[in-house]
Enzyme design. Structure first.
Site, PDB file in Angstrom:
ATOM      1  N   PRO A  33     -15.119   4.827  31.079  1.00 35.58           N
ATOM      2  CA  PRO A  33     -15.787   4.326  32.292  1.00 35.58           C
ATOM      3  C   PRO A  33     -14.991   4.660  33.540  1.00 35.58           C
ATOM      4  O   PRO A  33     -13.798   4.364  33.623  1.00 35.58           O
ATOM      5  CB  PRO A  33     -15.864   2.815  32.054  1.00 35.58           C
ATOM      6  N   VAL A  35     -15.243   4.458  37.869  1.00 37.89           N
ATOM      7  CA  VAL A  35     -15.962   3.845  38.986  1.00 37.89           C
ATOM      8  C   VAL A  35     -16.738   4.909  39.771  1.00 37.89           C
ATOM      9  O   VAL A  35     -16.180   5.938  40.158  1.00 37.89           O
ATOM     10  CB  VAL A  35     -14.975   3.111  39.917  1.00 37.89           C
ATOM     11  N   GLN A  87     -20.293  -1.127  30.011  1.00 38.27           N
ATOM     12  CA  GLN A  87     -19.136  -1.973  30.310  1.00 38.27           C
ATOM     13  C   GLN A  87     -19.509  -3.028  31.341  1.00 38.27           C
ATOM     14  O   GLN A  87     -20.097  -2.721  32.380  1.00 38.27           O
ATOM     15  CB  GLN A  87     -17.966  -1.151  30.836  1.00 38.27           C
ATOM     16  N   CYS A 116      -9.096  -4.345  34.465  1.00 33.97           N
ATOM     17  CA  CYS A 116      -9.184  -3.917  35.870  1.00 33.97           C
ATOM     18  C   CYS A 116      -8.181  -4.686  36.722  1.00 33.97           C
ATOM     19  O   CYS A 116      -8.211  -5.922  36.773  1.00 33.97           O
ATOM     20  CB  CYS A 116     -10.602  -4.146  36.395  1.00 33.97           C
ATOM     21  N   LYS A 158     -11.649  -4.032  26.697  1.00 27.58           N
ATOM     22  CA  LYS A 158     -10.736  -3.067  27.313  1.00 27.58           C
ATOM     23  C   LYS A 158      -9.522  -3.806  27.859  1.00 27.58           C
ATOM     24  O   LYS A 158      -9.648  -4.763  28.612  1.00 27.58           O
ATOM     25  CB  LYS A 158     -11.429  -2.331  28.454  1.00 27.58           C
TER      26      LYS A 158
END
Length: 297
Positions: A33, A35, A87, A116, A158
């Site tokens: 993934p 952004v 996600q 994140c 994750k």
């Protein structure tokens, strides 16, 4: 989720379990993934280069469930976009399970972002801060498994390197690596000093003139030795610099691992003390009640 995409989503790969891909023993090529990049057009491109599994960008589960506009803009797919993992950023088990049920017919699983480090995500209770809330993560996984009827629908988490730094193995190998690095650094220092000596030896004008006078081919031989000594100087110098940087990096990693382990121990002790204090306060209040009732009577 736009209707024209949903109506064409009938790919047979939807029935596959992504976990089976990792147990097959073959190399699995994954588009992680990213952004603003991992949307349908980009996923379509990487699948043309034999990408086996693709992830969507991180989607906030609360906005995805509550807003049809967010669903239309954040999640699009088509017949060839599979296998696919969606996600989500979430801090509520019910909202995450609702989001998982929405995407279940069009994806092979969901991924909970617990890595994140962005400030806005941490402020909202998403991302890396969930690492310190294992009970919440457990509840979210359980809720999704209970609400989604498809047993092959995967639920993954994750995380980032911070969890790896807490492994005790770093402390066990620290002393070994320290001795190995010191030995290699000493050897490189010796080679570097020897290369400096050789360069100075064959760079002197007196040595070149003396060898040229004795033998006609000595000049070329001296230049060849000078070239070799300069090569050894550059190689040993760069290697020494590299090993010093690498040793510093390993030292910082081991220090970080120790600090994180100490932090975990102190946090556990503080939680135990807090629970014990609450228990004593509750016991104290329970013992006070009979005396208060006796005084009132």
């Amino acid at each position: 989720m736009k209707s024209d995409y949903i109506q064409t989503t009938t790919c047979q790969e939807r029935r596959k379990d992504p976990i089976e891909m990792f147990h097959s023993g073959q190399l699995v090529k994954i588009c992680a993934p990213m952004v603003r990049y991992s949307k349908l057009s980009f996923r379509t491109l990487v699948r043309k280069y034999d990408c086996d599994l693709c992830y969507t960008p991180m989607i906030v589960a609360a906005d995805f469930v509550r807003s049809a506009k967010a669903r239309d803009s954040e999640f699009t797919t088509n017949q060839g976009d599979c296998p696919l993992i969606v996600q989500f950023a979430a801090n509520d088990a019910r909202l995450l399970s609702d989001a998982a049920r929405i995407v279940c017919p069009y994806a092979n699983g969901i991924d909970i972002n617990c890595g994140c480090p962005q400030r806005w995500a941490l402020a909202e209770g998403y991302g890396a801060c969930l690492i310190n809330k294992p009970e919440l993560v457990r509840d979210m996984v359980k809720q999704v498994r209970n609400q989604v009827e498809n047993p092959r629908f995967s639920v993954s988490i994750k995380i980032r390197w911070q969890k790896i730094f807490s492994f005790s193995v770093w402390g066990k190998i620290a002393s070994f690596w320290n001795k190995a690095f010191l030995t290699i650094i000493i050897l490189l220092i010796v080679l570097f000093l020897d290369a400096v000596r050789e360069v100075r030896k064959y760079s002197s004008t007196h040595t070149i003139e003396k060898s040229s006078a004795s033998r006609p081919a000595a000049y070329e031989h001296t230049q060849m030795k000078l070239f070799r000594s300069q090569r050894n100087l550059y190689i040993s110098g760069f290697s020494l610099f590299f090993w010093l940087v690498l040793r510093r990096l390993v030292t910082l990693i081991t220090q970080l691992a120790k600090e994180l382990s100490h932090k975990g121990v102190l946090k556990h002790q503080a939680e135990n003390i807090n629970q014990a204090a609450k228990k004593f306060m509750e016991e104290n209040e329970r013992l006070k009640r009979p005396f208060l009732r006796h005084k009132m009577t």
